[in-house]
Design an enzyme around this catalytic site. Structure first.
Site, PDB file in Angstrom:
ATOM      1  N   GLU A   1      79.222  33.781  42.669  1.00  0.00           N
ATOM      2  CA  GLU A   1      78.037  33.936  41.840  1.00  0.00           C
ATOM      3  C   GLU A   1      77.318  35.243  42.152  1.00  0.00           C
ATOM      4  O   GLU A   1      77.047  35.556  43.315  1.00  0.00           O
ATOM      5  CB  GLU A   1      77.079  32.768  42.078  1.00  0.00           C
ATOM      6  CG  GLU A   1      75.838  32.808  41.212  1.00  0.00           C
ATOM      7  CD  GLU A   1      74.917  31.632  41.470  1.00  0.00           C
ATOM      8  OE1 GLU A   1      74.087  31.347  40.592  1.00  0.00           O
ATOM      9  OE2 GLU A   1      75.021  31.000  42.536  1.00  0.00           O
TER      10      GLU A   1
ATOM     11  N   HIS B   1      73.983  36.636  41.777  1.00  0.00           N
ATOM     12  CA  HIS B   1      72.611  36.164  41.574  1.00  0.00           C
ATOM     13  C   HIS B   1      71.652  37.233  42.070  1.00  0.00           C
ATOM     14  O   HIS B   1      71.984  38.007  42.965  1.00  0.00           O
ATOM     15  CB  HIS B   1      72.435  34.862  42.372  1.00  0.00           C
ATOM     16  CG  HIS B   1      71.176  34.105  42.098  1.00  0.00           C
ATOM     17  ND1 HIS B   1      69.929  34.545  42.514  1.00  0.00           N
ATOM     18  CD2 HIS B   1      70.963  32.916  41.468  1.00  0.00           C
ATOM     19  CE1 HIS B   1      69.020  33.669  42.149  1.00  0.00           C
ATOM     20  NE2 HIS B   1      69.616  32.670  41.506  1.00  0.00           N
TER      21      HIS B   1
ATOM     22  N   ASP C   1      75.126  35.491  36.937  1.00  0.00           N
ATOM     23  CA  ASP C   1      73.936  34.658  36.804  1.00  0.00           C
ATOM     24  C   ASP C   1      72.830  35.551  36.262  1.00  0.00           C
ATOM     25  O   ASP C   1      72.520  36.593  36.845  1.00  0.00           O
ATOM     26  CB  ASP C   1      73.541  34.066  38.153  1.00  0.00           C
ATOM     27  CG  ASP C   1      72.357  33.120  38.043  1.00  0.00           C
ATOM     28  OD1 ASP C   1      72.573  31.895  38.115  1.00  0.00           O
ATOM     29  OD2 ASP C   1      71.216  33.595  37.901  1.00  0.00           O
TER      30      ASP C   1
ATOM     31  N   HIS D   1      76.644  31.686  34.324  1.00  0.00           N
ATOM     32  CA  HIS D   1      75.428  30.883  34.484  1.00  0.00           C
ATOM     33  C   HIS D   1      74.365  31.387  33.517  1.00  0.00           C
ATOM     34  O   HIS D   1      73.867  32.498  33.664  1.00  0.00           O
ATOM     35  CB  HIS D   1      74.912  30.987  35.923  1.00  0.00           C
ATOM     36  CG  HIS D   1      75.570  30.029  36.857  1.00  0.00           C
ATOM     37  ND1 HIS D   1      75.435  30.103  38.215  1.00  0.00           N
ATOM     38  CD2 HIS D   1      76.378  28.965  36.624  1.00  0.00           C
ATOM     39  CE1 HIS D   1      76.123  29.134  38.778  1.00  0.00           C
ATOM     40  NE2 HIS D   1      76.709  28.428  37.832  1.00  0.00           N
TER      41      HIS D   1
ATOM     42  N   GLU E   1      71.213  26.987  32.558  1.00  0.00           N
ATOM     43  CA  GLU E   1      70.664  26.717  33.889  1.00  0.00           C
ATOM     44  C   GLU E   1      69.155  26.973  33.857  1.00  0.00           C
ATOM     45  O   GLU E   1      68.679  28.074  34.101  1.00  0.00           O
ATOM     46  CB  GLU E   1      71.344  27.604  34.940  1.00  0.00           C
ATOM     47  CG  GLU E   1      70.960  27.236  36.357  1.00  0.00           C
ATOM     48  CD  GLU E   1      71.708  28.052  37.390  1.00  0.00           C
ATOM     49  OE1 GLU E   1      71.870  27.560  38.512  1.00  0.00           O
ATOM     50  OE2 GLU E   1      72.130  29.191  37.083  1.00  0.00           O
TER      51      GLU E   1
END
Length: 339
Positions: A147, A149, A179, A268, A303
């Protein structure tokens, strides 16, 4: 389940969006999954293993059958299982490389037993561990995605090292999970709710937002934030909240997600609120363009993360609003690709 047109990214939901719902009396895993299906918030279903699965990472056969039965009966499609590498599992030391590998490997096997085609890991799973996971991922037929992020960017050294590995190995089984927290255009209004509860003055919140919006790497702004916030009277606890505003919301241009392809295995769809069919914090029209131009046909897991700050809005309704927005954007007249 309603889905996007063929050849486009598919929609889904992560149960992480429903964190506050999971804590309500009478709520359980099966009930949440059934409601996601009933509200047509699939077809993809993602979950955080340690949040949703009691006994993880070692489920017995009865538990595996029960979870699979719930998902199968709902009509949803397993899209991604978020797993973790807890390097600080034992007091006083970090996991060795072999221990770290085994800790992730047992979860990868569990994901395969549950029928998930993708797992999400964090940036702590560097090139060494990811390279060792490749044979197991191929054997199980489960992709492993790191991920990306906030506050990570494509330039961050650990991300660049993974990009080099994925390019060199040229395999579909390892890759990235973008993400959208890493590519925000505004700080969400929900932050103001959390700051009010924490006793942070509107002036301190405005100062932090001003610094966040200025050009330059987010992490390089920490010293100035700490100095100016302290001068304005912020307590150590309040300063921690202000720092979180920087670390949870990144400033990378959304067009730069193209640089993560072709190594993207899942997406995401982070968001903090939809207002009148638009996302004030994240430039989803630009993101949708990138996904279409890169011919991405995997899942986008909605999300909703405003629950970290505020319980003002209903999470189910917010995910519904994002699905409607994404379907409209993705099915718009496609842009001419540069390839």
């Amino acid at each position: 389940m309603t889905d996007t047109a063929p050849g486009l990214p598919r929609l889904g939901t992560t149960l992480f969006s429903l964190t506050l719902e999971q804590r309500r009396p009478g709520r359980d895993f099966a009930g949440l999954v059934r409601e996601v299906a009933a509200r047509d918030l699939g077809p993809g279903l993602e979950m955080v293993a340690f949040q949703s699965l009691r006994g993880w990472p070692r489920l017995d056969e009865a538990a595996v059958r029960e979870v699979r039965g719930v998902i199968d009966s709902s009509g949803l499609t397993p899209s991604c299982l978020a797993i973790n590498l807890d390097l600080g599992l034992y007091p006083g030391r970090l996991l060795s490389d072999d221990e770290a590998f085994e800790y992730v490997a047992v979860q990868l096997r569990g994901a395969a037993e549950l029928g998930f085609p993708v797992v999400r890991v964090g940036i702590e799973c560097g090139p060494g561990i990811m390279g060792r996971l490749l044979p197991l991922a191929e054997e199980l037929g489960v992709k492993v995605g790191v991920e990306i992020h906030a506050p990570l960017t494509i330039e961050a050294p650990p991300v660049a090292a993974l990009k080099e590995l994925f390019t060199r190995l040229d395999t579909p089984w390892l890759g990235f999970i973008p993400d959208m927290s890493a590519t925000m255009r505004a700080v969400p209004d929900a932050v103001d709710d959390a700051h009010r509860v924490a006793g942070i003055s509107p002036e301190l919140t405005a100062l932090t937002k001003q610094l966040w919006a200025e050009p330059g790497p987010t992490m390089a702004k920490f010293p100035e934030l700490e100095r100016r916030a302290a001068e304005a009277g912020a307590t150590p606890a309040q300063l921690g909240n202000l720092r979180m505003l920087f670390t949870m919301h990144g400033r990378m241009a959304p067009e730069r997600w193209a640089e993560f392809f072709p190594h993207v295995v899942h997406v995401h769809g982070k968001f903090y609120g939809i207002v009148d069919g638009q996302d004030p914090s994240i430039d989803w029209p630009a993101v949708a363009r990138v996904l279409r131009e890169q011919d991405y046909t995997g899942f986008i897991s909605s999300e909703y993360e405003a629950h970290a700050y505020s319980d003002r809005h209903n999470a189910f309704d917010q995910v519904r609003a994002q699905h409607d927005m994404l379907k409209r954007l993705l099915e718009a007249e496609p842009a001419v690709t540069a390839r």
